[in-house]
Motif scaffolding. Structure first.
Motif, PDB file in Angstrom:
ATOM      1  N   VAL A  62       0.841  -1.209   0.000  1.00 59.37           N
ATOM      2  CA  VAL A  62       0.000   0.000   0.000  1.00 59.37           C
ATOM      3  C   VAL A  62       0.870   1.250   0.000  1.00 59.37           C
ATOM      4  CG1 VAL A  62      -1.619   1.355   1.392  1.00 59.37           C
ATOM      5  CG2 VAL A  62      -2.001  -1.095   1.061  1.00 59.37           C
ATOM      6  N   ARG A  63       1.950   1.198   0.787  1.00 55.95           N
ATOM      7  CA  ARG A  63       2.857   2.337   0.837  1.00 55.95           C
ATOM      8  C   ARG A  63       3.523   2.582  -0.508  1.00 55.95           C
ATOM      9  NH1 ARG A  63       8.342   2.589   4.534  1.00 55.95           N
ATOM     10  NH2 ARG A  63       8.751   4.818   4.334  1.00 55.95           N
ATOM     11  N   HIS A  64       3.973   1.511  -1.160  1.00 56.79           N
ATOM     12  CA  HIS A  64       4.608   1.648  -2.460  1.00 56.79           C
ATOM     13  C   HIS A  64       3.622   2.159  -3.512  1.00 56.79           C
ATOM     14  CE1 HIS A  64       8.182  -1.291  -1.585  1.00 56.79           C
ATOM     15  NE2 HIS A  64       8.318  -0.106  -1.021  1.00 56.79           N
ATOM     16  N   LYS A  75       1.068   4.030  -2.988  1.00 54.39           N
ATOM     17  CA  LYS A  75       0.837   5.452  -2.704  1.00 54.39           C
ATOM     18  C   LYS A  75       1.968   6.306  -3.265  1.00 54.39           C
ATOM     19  CE  LYS A  75      -0.108   8.688   1.069  1.00 54.39           C
ATOM     20  NZ  LYS A  75      -0.246   8.841   2.551  1.00 54.39           N
ATOM     21  N   LEU A  76       3.211   5.847  -3.085  1.00 54.36           N
ATOM     22  CA  LEU A  76       4.348   6.597  -3.610  1.00 54.36           C
ATOM     23  C   LEU A  76       4.354   6.608  -5.133  1.00 54.36           C
ATOM     24  CD1 LEU A  76       7.182   5.346  -1.191  1.00 54.36           C
ATOM     25  CD2 LEU A  76       6.074   7.579  -1.184  1.00 54.36           C
ATOM     26  N   ASN A  79       1.867   6.441  -7.082  1.00 54.49           N
ATOM     27  CA  ASN A  79       0.750   7.230  -7.599  1.00 54.49           C
ATOM     28  C   ASN A  79       0.814   8.691  -7.168  1.00 54.49           C
ATOM     29  OD1 ASN A  79      -0.388   5.005  -8.887  1.00 54.49           O
ATOM     30  ND2 ASN A  79      -1.561   4.408  -7.080  1.00 54.49           N
ATOM     31  N   THR A  80       1.979   9.122  -6.687  1.00 56.79           N
ATOM     32  CA  THR A  80       2.143  10.524  -6.309  1.00 56.79           C
ATOM     33  C   THR A  80       1.882  11.416  -7.522  1.00 56.79           C
ATOM     34  OG1 THR A  80       3.798   9.974  -4.639  1.00 56.79           O
ATOM     35  CG2 THR A  80       3.765  12.247  -5.440  1.00 56.79           C
ATOM     36  N   THR A 112       9.322   3.921  -8.201  1.00 53.94           N
ATOM     37  CA  THR A 112       9.287   4.765  -7.013  1.00 53.94           C
ATOM     38  C   THR A 112      10.380   5.825  -7.047  1.00 53.94           C
ATOM     39  OG1 THR A 112       8.405   2.904  -5.737  1.00 53.94           O
ATOM     40  CG2 THR A 112       9.298   4.750  -4.500  1.00 53.94           C
TER      41      THR A 112
END
Length: 325
Positions: free
Chosen positions: A223-225, A227-228, A230-231, A308
């Protein structure tokens, strides 16, 4: 009366249990255990088909390519290979691990009760190590270089090295998996002389929470990856940016990226990484600089296999150019 009783007991045995004959011993399993065993078998077969099919598809794609010349279409095949690895292989491996743990803890097979199971453990550990350290890095490197680095001559050699590593490691993976499947079917070498495992409930109480924790950590990391990756990156109107050098930073994860962007005649002419990090993915992600200069905007497609880090560079360029407004 005895005959009727025996007939009734036989019918009840068919309804509530079935028999497995192995090495002269007859094991009577309840319906619940039978359902669990069949479910584990089905899931295990799905995981095997997923992994073997994924490795085979990747190998066929690689062997079907002409490596004597580069046409610019390499990225299409490399993205397909990377996608196969990140989905079919990874999720298939996770499913296989859980089905193996299920067999070990909830069935009569155990962890090291049979010699062929010990051999399977050793082979599968080898498969997972080769996949993680060789196949994964090779297909990721190929995708990154073909997306941004094949215009550089030194990267072509690296690309061919990754290609050869991928072919050899995928071939080794398929051979190991075929040996594992053969051993699973034949079940050679018999049973070890071991005492019954007295702490099965304790093992279950330890393994299940650890498995749940592992899944939770994987989900959190993914989820964290996502989110990054899709910045959002904005387009910058360069007509409003004066000539000069601008520095910008972006924080991604636990690292801060620091770039210098040079603008002349309202055009981006140079991008410099002021805080290099010793990482192969950072090297690949610098390929996004060329995309930014070609399109004259930080809002470009990220480098495959280094998404990323590419996003971090793009955000730093955006922040640098926004400082003049």
């Amino acid at each position: 009366m005895t005959e009727v009783k025996n007939t009734t007991m036989l019918k009840m045995n068919k309804i509530f249990a079935f028999r497995i004959k192995k090495g002269g011993n007859i094991l009577v399993m309840s319906n619940k255990k039978r359902i669990l065993n069949n479910a584990l078998k089905l899931l295990h077969m799905i995981s095997v088909i997923s992994i073997v099919g994924g490795f085979l598809a990747m190998l066929v794609m690689l062997l079907g390519r002409d490596m004597t010349s580069f046409t610019g279409n390499e990225i299409i095949y490399d993205k397909m290979g990377l996608k196969l690895f990140n989905t079919t292989i990874i999720y298939g491996a996770i499913l296989m691990v859980f089905t193996i743990l299920g067999y070990s803890l909830f069935t009569e097979w155990g962890v090291i009760k049979y010699r062929f199971i010990i051999i399977k453990w050793a082979l599968l550990i080898g498969v997972f190590c080769i996949a993680w350290f060789l196949v994964g890095s090779a297909v990721s490197g190929m995708a990154s270089i073909s997306d941004a680095g094949l215009h550089m001559s030194n990267m072509k050699t690296k690309y061919c090295d990754y290609y050869n590593r991928a072919v050899l490691s995928l071939t080794a993976e398929l051979i190991l998996l075929l040996i594992t499947m053969f051993i699973s079917i034949r079940k050679p070498f018999g049973k070890r002389d071991t005492k019954p495992f007295k702490y099965r409930k304790v093992a279950i109480a330890v393994v299940i929470p650890c498995a749940i924790l592992g899944i939770a950590m994987m989900i959190f990391t993914e989820v964290r990856h996502v989110k990054l990756r899709n910045t959002p990156i904005k387009d910058v109107n360069l007509l409003q940016v004066k000539d000069g050098e601008y520095e910008g930073t972006s924080e991604f994860g636990n690292y801060t990226y620091h770039l210098r962007v040079t603008v002349k005649n309202h055009q981006i002419i140079d991008i410099e990484n002021l805080k290099p990090r010793d990482s192969i993915y950072v090297t690949y992600a610098t390929g996004v600089f060329k995309k930014i200069k070609d399109r004259q905007t930080p809002n470009v497609d990220a480098i495959s296999g280094a998404t990323t880090t590419s996003k971090a560079f793009m955000k730093a360029v955006e922040n640098a150019l926004e400082m003049d407004k």
